[in-house]
Design a protein around this motif. Structure first.
Motif, PDB file in Angstrom:
ATOM      1  N   ASP A   1       0.889  -1.246   0.147  1.00 36.19           N
ATOM      2  CA  ASP A   1       0.135   0.002   0.148  1.00 36.19           C
ATOM      3  C   ASP A   1       0.762   1.163  -0.094  1.00 36.19           C
ATOM      4  O   ASP A   1       0.398   2.363   0.468  1.00 36.19           O
ATOM      5  CB  ASP A   1      -0.899   0.124   1.404  1.00 36.19           C
ATOM      6  N   TYR A   2       2.078   1.110  -0.472  1.00 38.58           N
ATOM      7  CA  TYR A   2       2.917   2.268  -0.408  1.00 38.58           C
ATOM      8  C   TYR A   2       3.509   2.817   0.788  1.00 38.58           C
ATOM      9  O   TYR A   2       3.770   3.957   0.831  1.00 38.58           O
ATOM     10  CB  TYR A   2       2.292   3.514  -1.273  1.00 38.58           C
ATOM     11  N   SER A   3       3.045   2.090   1.888  1.00 36.93           N
ATOM     12  CA  SER A   3       3.422   2.826   3.354  1.00 36.93           C
ATOM     13  C   SER A   3       4.861   2.597   3.892  1.00 36.93           C
ATOM     14  O   SER A   3       5.210   2.953   4.625  1.00 36.93           O
ATOM     15  CB  SER A   3       2.408   2.219   4.431  1.00 36.93           C
ATOM     16  N   PHE A   4       5.671   1.522   3.049  1.00 38.54           N
ATOM     17  CA  PHE A   4       6.905   1.372   3.415  1.00 38.54           C
ATOM     18  C   PHE A   4       7.869   2.549   2.850  1.00 38.54           C
ATOM     19  O   PHE A   4       8.331   2.463   1.854  1.00 38.54           O
ATOM     20  CB  PHE A   4       7.554   0.075   2.900  1.00 38.54           C
ATOM     21  N   ARG A   5       7.757   3.819   3.683  1.00 37.41           N
ATOM     22  CA  ARG A   5       8.497   4.780   3.095  1.00 37.41           C
ATOM     23  C   ARG A   5       8.747   5.791   4.488  1.00 37.41           C
ATOM     24  O   ARG A   5       8.044   5.544   5.540  1.00 37.41           O
ATOM     25  CB  ARG A   5       7.504   5.781   2.333  1.00 37.41           C
ATOM     26  N   PRO A   6       9.479   6.631   4.317  1.00 34.60           N
ATOM     27  CA  PRO A   6      10.085   7.576   5.522  1.00 34.60           C
ATOM     28  C   PRO A   6       8.806   8.195   6.219  1.00 34.60           C
ATOM     29  O   PRO A   6       7.845   8.575   5.279  1.00 34.60           O
ATOM     30  CB  PRO A   6      11.229   8.259   5.155  1.00 34.60           C
ATOM     31  N   ASP A   7       8.718   8.581   7.224  1.00 35.17           N
ATOM     32  CA  ASP A   7       7.593   9.346   7.974  1.00 35.17           C
ATOM     33  C   ASP A   7       7.299  10.739   7.354  1.00 35.17           C
ATOM     34  O   ASP A   7       6.136  11.259   7.387  1.00 35.17           O
ATOM     35  CB  ASP A   7       7.633   9.453   9.306  1.00 35.17           C
ATOM     36  N   HIS A   8       8.434  11.380   6.813  1.00 37.64           N
ATOM     37  CA  HIS A   8       8.239  12.667   6.208  1.00 37.64           C
ATOM     38  C   HIS A   8       7.650  12.682   4.984  1.00 37.64           C
ATOM     39  O   HIS A   8       7.270  13.566   4.224  1.00 37.64           O
ATOM     40  CB  HIS A   8       9.663  13.497   6.171  1.00 37.64           C
ATOM     41  N   VAL A   9       7.403  11.473   4.314  1.00 34.61           N
ATOM     42  CA  VAL A   9       6.832  11.511   3.000  1.00 34.61           C
ATOM     43  C   VAL A   9       5.456  11.172   2.900  1.00 34.61           C
ATOM     44  O   VAL A   9       5.060  10.229   3.386  1.00 34.61           O
ATOM     45  CB  VAL A   9       7.355  10.307   2.142  1.00 34.61           C
TER      46      VAL A   9
ATOM     47  N   GLU B   1       1.586  10.144   2.146  1.00 37.97           N
ATOM     48  CA  GLU B   1       0.934   9.019   1.464  1.00 37.97           C
ATOM     49  C   GLU B   1       0.848   9.425  -0.172  1.00 37.97           C
ATOM     50  O   GLU B   1       0.992   8.714  -1.003  1.00 37.97           O
ATOM     51  CB  GLU B   1      -0.182   8.543   1.789  1.00 37.97           C
ATOM     52  N   ASN B   2       0.326  10.672  -0.448  1.00 41.59           N
ATOM     53  CA  ASN B   2      -0.094  11.055  -1.690  1.00 41.59           C
ATOM     54  C   ASN B   2       1.201  11.494  -2.154  1.00 41.59           C
ATOM     55  O   ASN B   2       1.016  11.660  -3.742  1.00 41.59           O
ATOM     56  CB  ASN B   2      -1.174  12.264  -1.717  1.00 41.59           C
ATOM     57  N   LYS B   3       2.282  11.534  -1.838  1.00 41.13           N
ATOM     58  CA  LYS B   3       3.749  12.154  -2.675  1.00 41.13           C
ATOM     59  C   LYS B   3       4.526  10.695  -2.695  1.00 41.13           C
ATOM     60  O   LYS B   3       5.717  10.830  -3.015  1.00 41.13           O
ATOM     61  CB  LYS B   3       4.406  13.033  -1.875  1.00 41.13           C
ATOM     62  N   ALA B   4       4.063   9.440  -2.462  1.00 39.94           N
ATOM     63  CA  ALA B   4       4.966   8.300  -2.457  1.00 39.94           C
ATOM     64  C   ALA B   4       5.511   8.268  -3.727  1.00 39.94           C
ATOM     65  O   ALA B   4       6.549   7.708  -3.694  1.00 39.94           O
ATOM     66  CB  ALA B   4       4.091   6.957  -1.745  1.00 39.94           C
ATOM     67  N   LEU B   5       4.544   8.100  -4.763  1.00 43.54           N
ATOM     68  CA  LEU B   5       5.012   7.735  -6.271  1.00 43.54           C
ATOM     69  C   LEU B   5       5.920   8.834  -6.590  1.00 43.54           C
ATOM     70  O   LEU B   5       7.051   8.433  -7.321  1.00 43.54           O
ATOM     71  CB  LEU B   5       4.035   7.566  -6.922  1.00 43.54           C
TER      72      LEU B   5
ATOM     73  N   ALA C   1       9.322   8.263  -5.274  1.00 47.54           N
ATOM     74  CA  ALA C   1      10.357   7.212  -6.096  1.00 47.54           C
ATOM     75  C   ALA C   1      10.510   7.789  -7.331  1.00 47.54           C
ATOM     76  O   ALA C   1      11.744   7.598  -7.810  1.00 47.54           O
ATOM     77  CB  ALA C   1       9.331   6.014  -6.213  1.00 47.54           C
ATOM     78  N   TRP C   2       9.783   8.467  -7.840  1.00 41.69           N
ATOM     79  CA  TRP C   2      10.069   9.112  -9.450  1.00 41.69           C
ATOM     80  C   TRP C   2      11.329   9.960  -9.224  1.00 41.69           C
ATOM     81  O   TRP C   2      11.999   9.998 -10.245  1.00 41.69           O
ATOM     82  CB  TRP C   2       9.077   9.643  -9.974  1.00 41.69           C
ATOM     83  N   GLU C   3      11.614  10.794  -8.322  1.00 38.36           N
ATOM     84  CA  GLU C   3      12.823  11.391  -8.010  1.00 38.36           C
ATOM     85  C   GLU C   3      13.879  10.936  -8.235  1.00 38.36           C
ATOM     86  O   GLU C   3      15.020  11.463  -8.446  1.00 38.36           O
ATOM     87  CB  GLU C   3      12.566  12.127  -6.743  1.00 38.36           C
ATOM     88  N   GLU C   4      13.989   9.536  -7.907  1.00 37.57           N
ATOM     89  CA  GLU C   4      15.208   8.655  -8.180  1.00 37.57           C
ATOM     90  C   GLU C   4      14.977   7.784  -9.446  1.00 37.57           C
ATOM     91  O   GLU C   4      15.942   6.818  -9.612  1.00 37.57           O
ATOM     92  CB  GLU C   4      15.460   7.653  -6.967  1.00 37.57           C
ATOM     93  N   ASP C   5      14.162   7.965 -10.337  1.00 40.90           N
ATOM     94  CA  ASP C   5      13.756   7.357 -11.632  1.00 40.90           C
ATOM     95  C   ASP C   5      13.416   5.929 -11.512  1.00 40.90           C
ATOM     96  O   ASP C   5      13.773   5.188 -12.318  1.00 40.90           O
ATOM     97  CB  ASP C   5      15.255   7.501 -12.509  1.00 40.90           C
ATOM     98  N   LEU C   6      12.675   5.788 -10.368  1.00 44.97           N
ATOM     99  CA  LEU C   6      12.041   4.495 -10.002  1.00 44.97           C
ATOM    100  C   LEU C   6      10.814   4.524 -10.518  1.00 44.97           C
ATOM    101  O   LEU C   6       9.827   5.129 -10.057  1.00 44.97           O
ATOM    102  CB  LEU C   6      12.288   4.189  -8.673  1.00 44.97           C
ATOM    103  N   LEU C   7      10.224   3.469 -11.235  1.00 50.44           N
ATOM    104  CA  LEU C   7       8.663   3.133 -11.513  1.00 50.44           C
ATOM    105  C   LEU C   7       8.710   1.758 -11.558  1.00 50.44           C
ATOM    106  O   LEU C   7       9.395   1.122 -12.491  1.00 50.44           O
ATOM    107  CB  LEU C   7       8.325   3.777 -12.707  1.00 50.44           C
ATOM    108  N   CYS C   8       8.005   0.925 -10.629  1.00 49.97           N
ATOM    109  CA  CYS C   8       7.634  -0.416 -10.747  1.00 49.97           C
ATOM    110  C   CYS C   8       6.869  -0.795 -12.015  1.00 49.97           C
ATOM    111  O   CYS C   8       5.775  -0.218 -12.016  1.00 49.97           O
ATOM    112  CB  CYS C   8       7.117  -1.016  -9.303  1.00 49.97           C
ATOM    113  N   THR C   9       7.235  -1.904 -12.481  1.00 48.74           N
ATOM    114  CA  THR C   9       6.264  -2.465 -13.767  1.00 48.74           C
ATOM    115  C   THR C   9       4.673  -2.656 -13.364  1.00 48.74           C
ATOM    116  O   THR C   9       3.862  -2.589 -14.001  1.00 48.74           O
ATOM    117  CB  THR C   9       7.006  -3.415 -14.360  1.00 48.74           C
ATOM    118  N   ASP C  10       4.768  -2.832 -12.099  1.00 50.07           N
ATOM    119  CA  ASP C  10       3.135  -3.072 -11.508  1.00 50.07           C
ATOM    120  C   ASP C  10       2.426  -1.820 -11.820  1.00 50.07           C
ATOM    121  O   ASP C  10       1.309  -2.141 -12.124  1.00 50.07           O
ATOM    122  CB  ASP C  10       3.319  -3.180  -9.909  1.00 50.07           C
TER     123      ASP C  10
END
Length: 278
Positions: free
Chosen positions: A122-130, A132-136, A139-148
């Motif tokens: 559910d995208y919750s494995f992220r630091p507390d300062h991020v 929920e609506n900014k999770a993707l 990740a995109w800031e580091e050029d990451l996008l899961c094929t999912d």
């Protein structure tokens, strides 16, 4: 009699298929296959046909790759419909799934119940300062996008997070109904704890790796061992006296670099190590 586990067979790769075929028989043992068998029903059937002939019992839980809707497969199955097709395929080979009654371990030792789970993320494995609506975006800031995000469809749920929430709630109800005199072997494709998502090269990929709703399940539900995959970083970790086994095989370049084979990649879950760390 032993209980083994492995995940992330990724049978799209020829070397992985050959490794599967070379695996010797373990007629007295059980095997957990903790997700990411492949992307197609044919790869899933290859795994089932091979491993149910070589182990007394196979237990499967889905990873994200099995749930992808591949353009090459007709008719295309999406979301829950695809998952149920995989469950049906497993049952046709006698393999157990998260939809079946949880089996008791028939081997030696104290009473144990094996708990195969399908929980998602559910995208919750992220630091507390991020937020929920900014999770993707994070990740995109580091050029990451899961094929999912392209191939894993959540229908009939509105989102993957909503599917995850439903799976967590239904699984909780079953866990809470377990007899209190049994320990458990908790089995999920994704890690149950955020701290166990060890991805030094791509740390922000963590948002596709589980849910914080399960952080305390190893204690709440008397886990002796927690089995997971997904990370392609096999390891034995300990927390609160509970053994956590990451059991991935991974892509050919990964397991060959480690000097592994599929046989060597089988992780012994039970009886497991005789001594726990202090």
């Amino acid at each position: 009699m032993k209980l083994y586990a492995i995940s992330d067979l990724h049978l799209r790769h020829t070397d992985n298929r050959q490794a599967l075929q070379a695996l010797p028989a373990h007629p007295d043992d059980w095997l957990i296959v903790a997700g990411d068998v492949g992307e197609t029903l044919a790869e899933m059937e290859l795994m089932l046909r091979t491993l149910t002939e070589r182990f007394r019992q196979v237990i499967w839980v889905p990873g994200n790759h099995e749930l992808w809707t591949m353009p090459s497969e007709q008719p295309p199955l999406r979301g829950e419909a695809r998952y149920q097709r995989l469950v049906s395929l497993c049952r046709s080979y006698g393999a157990l799934t998260p939809e079946d009654p949880y089996p008791r371990w028939p081997g030696e030792g104290p009473p144990r119940i094996l708990v195969p789970m399908f929980l998602g993320y559910d995208y919750s494995f992220r630091p507390d300062h991020v937020p929920e609506n900014k999770a993707l975006e994070w990740a995109w800031e580091e050029d990451l996008l899961c094929t999912d995000e392209v191939l894993l469809h959540p229908e009939p749920y509105l989102s993957r997070s909503a599917w995850c929430a439903a799976r967590v709630e239904s699984t909780l109800a079953r866990l809470q109904a377990l007899p209190p005199d049994c320990s458990t072997i908790l089995i999920n494709h994704y890690p149950l704890r955020y701290e166990h998502v060890r991805l030094p090269r791509i740390p922000r990929f963590s948002i596709w790796c589980g849910t914080k709703r399960t952080e305390d399940w190893h204690l709440r539900f008397r886990a002796e061992v927690v089995v997971s995959g997904h990370l392609h970083m096999p390891a034995t970790l300990w927390r609160d006296g509970v053994r956590f086994e990451e059991v991935s095989l991974g892509y050919p370049m990964q397991w060959k670099h480690r000097g592994m084979s599929l046989e060597r990649g089988l992780r012994e879950i039970l009886p497991g190590p005789a001594v726990r760390p202090l």
